[in-house]
Write an enzyme that holds these catalytic residues in place. Structure first.
Site, PDB file in Angstrom:
ATOM      1  N   LYS A 106      16.654  25.281  40.446  1.00 37.13           N
ATOM      2  CA  LYS A 106      16.655  23.824  40.814  1.00 37.13           C
ATOM      3  C   LYS A 106      17.619  23.028  40.261  1.00 37.13           C
ATOM      4  O   LYS A 106      18.166  23.337  39.203  1.00 37.13           O
ATOM      5  CB  LYS A 106      15.279  23.255  40.459  1.00 37.13           C
ATOM      6  CG  LYS A 106      14.773  22.046  41.608  1.00 37.13           C
ATOM      7  CD  LYS A 106      14.422  22.644  42.799  1.00 37.13           C
ATOM      8  CE  LYS A 106      13.993  21.423  43.760  1.00 37.13           C
ATOM      9  NZ  LYS A 106      13.330  22.083  44.772  1.00 37.13           N
TER      10      LYS A 106
HETATM   11  P1  NAD Z   1      13.071  12.870  50.814  1.00 33.83           P
HETATM   12  O1  NAD Z   1      13.928  11.966  49.841  1.00 33.83           O
HETATM   13  O2  NAD Z   1      13.652  13.077  52.324  1.00 33.83           O
HETATM   14  O3  NAD Z   1      11.623  11.923  51.088  1.00 33.83           O
HETATM   15  C1  NAD Z   1      10.694  11.527  50.144  1.00 33.83           C
HETATM   16  C2  NAD Z   1       9.820  10.323  50.750  1.00 33.83           C
HETATM   17  O4  NAD Z   1       9.000  10.319  49.691  1.00 33.83           O
HETATM   18  C3  NAD Z   1      10.554   9.429  51.154  1.00 33.83           C
HETATM   19  O5  NAD Z   1       9.697   8.674  52.251  1.00 33.83           O
HETATM   20  C4  NAD Z   1      10.294   8.451  49.787  1.00 33.83           C
HETATM   21  O6  NAD Z   1      10.432   7.031  50.359  1.00 33.83           O
HETATM   22  C5  NAD Z   1       8.949   8.901  49.485  1.00 33.83           C
HETATM   23  N1  NAD Z   1       8.465   8.678  48.052  1.00 33.83           N
HETATM   24  C6  NAD Z   1       9.563   8.464  46.878  1.00 33.83           C
HETATM   25  N2  NAD Z   1       8.876   8.112  45.861  1.00 33.83           N
HETATM   26  C7  NAD Z   1       7.732   7.996  46.232  1.00 33.83           C
HETATM   27  C8  NAD Z   1       6.554   7.416  45.632  1.00 33.83           C
HETATM   28  N3  NAD Z   1       6.462   7.218  44.407  1.00 33.83           N
HETATM   29  N4  NAD Z   1       5.235   7.345  46.205  1.00 33.83           N
HETATM   30  C9  NAD Z   1       5.199   7.437  47.724  1.00 33.83           C
HETATM   31  N5  NAD Z   1       6.183   7.795  48.352  1.00 33.83           N
HETATM   32  C10 NAD Z   1       7.388   8.376  47.767  1.00 33.83           C
HETATM   33  O7  NAD Z   1      12.641  13.978  50.382  1.00 33.83           O
HETATM   34  P2  NAD Z   1      11.978  15.505  50.994  1.00 33.83           P
HETATM   35  O8  NAD Z   1      13.250  16.337  51.182  1.00 33.83           O
HETATM   36  O9  NAD Z   1      11.058  15.034  52.288  1.00 33.83           O
HETATM   37  O10 NAD Z   1      11.074  16.212  49.815  1.00 33.83           O
HETATM   38  C11 NAD Z   1       9.741  15.430  49.680  1.00 33.83           C
HETATM   39  C12 NAD Z   1       8.916  16.715  48.775  1.00 33.83           C
HETATM   40  O11 NAD Z   1       9.021  18.013  49.555  1.00 33.83           O
HETATM   41  C13 NAD Z   1       9.658  16.900  47.442  1.00 33.83           C
HETATM   42  O12 NAD Z   1       8.477  17.101  46.866  1.00 33.83           O
HETATM   43  C14 NAD Z   1      10.342  18.040  47.765  1.00 33.83           C
HETATM   44  O13 NAD Z   1      10.473  18.852  46.638  1.00 33.83           O
HETATM   45  C15 NAD Z   1       9.507  18.837  48.574  1.00 33.83           C
HETATM   46  N6  NAD Z   1      10.202  19.787  49.374  1.00 33.83           N
HETATM   47  C16 NAD Z   1      11.214  19.449  50.120  1.00 33.83           C
HETATM   48  C17 NAD Z   1      11.848  20.631  51.036  1.00 33.83           C
HETATM   49  C18 NAD Z   1      12.951  20.357  51.964  1.00 33.83           C
HETATM   50  O14 NAD Z   1      13.501  21.127  52.848  1.00 33.83           O
HETATM   51  N7  NAD Z   1      13.377  19.117  52.019  1.00 33.83           N
HETATM   52  C19 NAD Z   1      11.400  21.903  50.944  1.00 33.83           C
HETATM   53  C20 NAD Z   1      10.272  22.238  50.121  1.00 33.83           C
HETATM   54  C21 NAD Z   1       9.729  21.008  49.526  1.00 33.83           C
END
Ligand code: NAD
Length: 417
Positions: A106
């Site tokens: 990461k």
């Molecule tokens: P992103 O940045 O596209 O979206 C994150 C979302 O969470 C946004 O809507 C943001 O406003 C919201 N957010 C941020 N801080 C917050 C808080 N304190 N309370 C509530 N909402 C909050 O990110 P993403 O890629 O969708 O990732 C989201 C989660 O999924 C993360 O934990 C990431 O590690 C995990 N993840 C992502 C992927 C991927 O392919 N993008 C894969 C596996 C896991």
């Protein structure tokens, strides 16, 4: 201890539980509890007003026994090396559960991207990519998007590494735009995979998803796509949120509209009016059949776990549940599908993208989605079977499979020299 020191502690506790089930050798346990490599970088960026700002970032490679390391890059104001290490460790387990030939890594930069112009974001990305270029590469360690980064950021990283190599290296990152060697279906993959996991979980508890109420925390890449596909499958999404707050309508929200007309705009989803505004904390406790936390870590804790009304929790985010909350929800009979299984769709299609890049041979979206669905269902079935065999919960079952696979690979390879 840093703000996220306990996230790493949480990851180590989860490992310790699996190690006990497997009666893992103590030396091997120590190998797996530590990252193989942590590169910390402090680097300057000239901001638009001419001032020089120094940013802190890192790239952590947890374990490379089963193959090159793989894991996203997070841009977030609260991230630090401990949290990044925990996330790298979870990537090792996630790749092992999905049986991908990867280890876990990461990367992160401590920055609030909302405060940067596009030009500053590009400069920061290109400088960070240059700083970590000594440890990443298409055969060694392959980044992808995470919170605060997206396909555009991946394109800048790919271009930066290619400029330094002297030739185009599409395989150095995944989650790229399609026209630059990205894969069809990658943007939707994590959310789509979450919904496959939800379908499998629903079957095991005889829950009809048609008309089922779903609550989604986080309306970013993972949450918005999961919500969209859930609705396409006949479910009703009653609440969604972003960092600023949550919206709730027990009769259902117009997800397509929220996605196309509100998300990403100035006021975001809170501008939508035909609903009640609630907090992110209240959202988690709303009545629903399925809760999909898809934002940040440590949202389900010992303080609120007892108030969760969902029958199924699909962990779209990484680390949204603390070990205490896990125990409470297990006792309540809530089926928690753990992050290392539920959100593996992203890395599964990242793997497909990398394979396509290395072969310069690209697949159609239907083929990608079919292979994704198959990989998710196969992983789900293996975890479900292990859960029954060991009479434990799904997280521990997934960890048992993952740790066993990595430990066996380590023993087979042997400890060098
Ligand atoms: P992103 O940045 O596209 O979206 C994150 C979302 O969470 C946004 O809507 C943001 O406003 C919201 N957010 C941020 N801080 C917050 C808080 N304190 N309370 C509530 N909402 C909050 O990110 P993403 O890629 O969708 O990732 C989201 C989660 O999924 C993360 O934990 C990431 O590690 C995990 N993840 C992502 C992927 C991927 O392919 N993008 C894969 C596996 C896991």
């Amino acid at each position: 201890m840093s703000a996220h020191g306990n996230v790493l502690e949480m990851a180590r506790q989860q490992l310790a539980v699996a190690a006990k089930y497997l009666d893992l050798d103590s030396g091997l346990h120590e190998v797996l509890s530590k990252p193989k490599r942590q590169l910390i970088v402090n680097f300057p960026v000239v901001m638009d007003d001419g001032a020089v700002h120094v940013f802190e970032g890192c790239r952590v490679q947890h374990n490379a026994t089963r193959g090159p390391t793989k894991g996203g890059i997070r841009f977030h104001q609260d991230v630090d090396v401990d949290e990044t290490t925990a996330l790298a460790m979870w990537m090792t387990w996630k790749c092992a559960v999905a049986n991908l030939p990867y280890g876990g890594a990461k990367g992160s930069v401590k920055v609030d991207t909302h405060k940067l112009s596009q030009r500053e974001l590009e400069k920061l990305t290109r400088r960070f990519a240059t700083e970590i270029n000594i440890v990443i590469g298409e055969r060694g360690d392959i980044p992808a998007p995470d919170i605060g980064t997206n396909a555009k950021v991946m394109a800048w990283i790919m271009d930066t590494i290619s400029m330094q190599a002297g030739y185009t290296t599409p395989g150095v990152v995944t989650g790229k735009p399609i026209e630059l060697g990205g894969s069809e279906g990658r943007t939707e993959a994590t959310g789509r995979g979450c919904i496959v996991a939800m379908e499998e979980a629903a079957k095991t508890i005889n829950l009809d998803l048609n008309g089922a109420k779903i609550v989604v925390q986080g309306f970013g890449n993972v949450g918005s796509i999961a919500a969209k596909i859930a609705v396409e499958h006949g479910a009703i999404v009653v609440a969604v949120s972003d960092a600023r707050g949550a919206i709730y309508n027990p009769n259902g929200l117009p997800i397509h509209d929220l996605y196309t007309r509100f998300s990403g705009k100035d006021g975001g989803i809170l501008e939508y009016k035909d609903c009640e505004q609630v907090t992110n904390e209240q959202l988690l406790e709303l009545p629903c059949e399925v809760l999909i936390p898809s934002a940040i870590s440590q949202q389900l804790t010992k303080e609120n776990a007892d108030k969760i009304k969902a029958k199924i929790v699909i962990e779209g985010a990484n680390g949204p549940t603390t070990p205490e909350a896990d125990d409470i929800m297990s006792d309540k009979g809530i089926l928690v599908v753990p992050d290392i299984l539920a959100n593996a769709g992203g890395v599964i299609v990242s793997y497909f993208e990398w394979v396509q890049d290395l072969q310069n041979f690209f697949w159609e979206e239907t083929e990608v989605n079919e292979k994704l669905s198959k990989a998710m269902r196969r992983s789900y079935a293996a975890v479900d079977a292990t859960m029954h065999q060991h009479k434990t919960n799904m997280r521990q079952a997934a960890m048992i499979i993952a740790v066993k696979r990595v430990a066996e690979a380590t023993i087979t390879r042997g400890i060098f020299p």
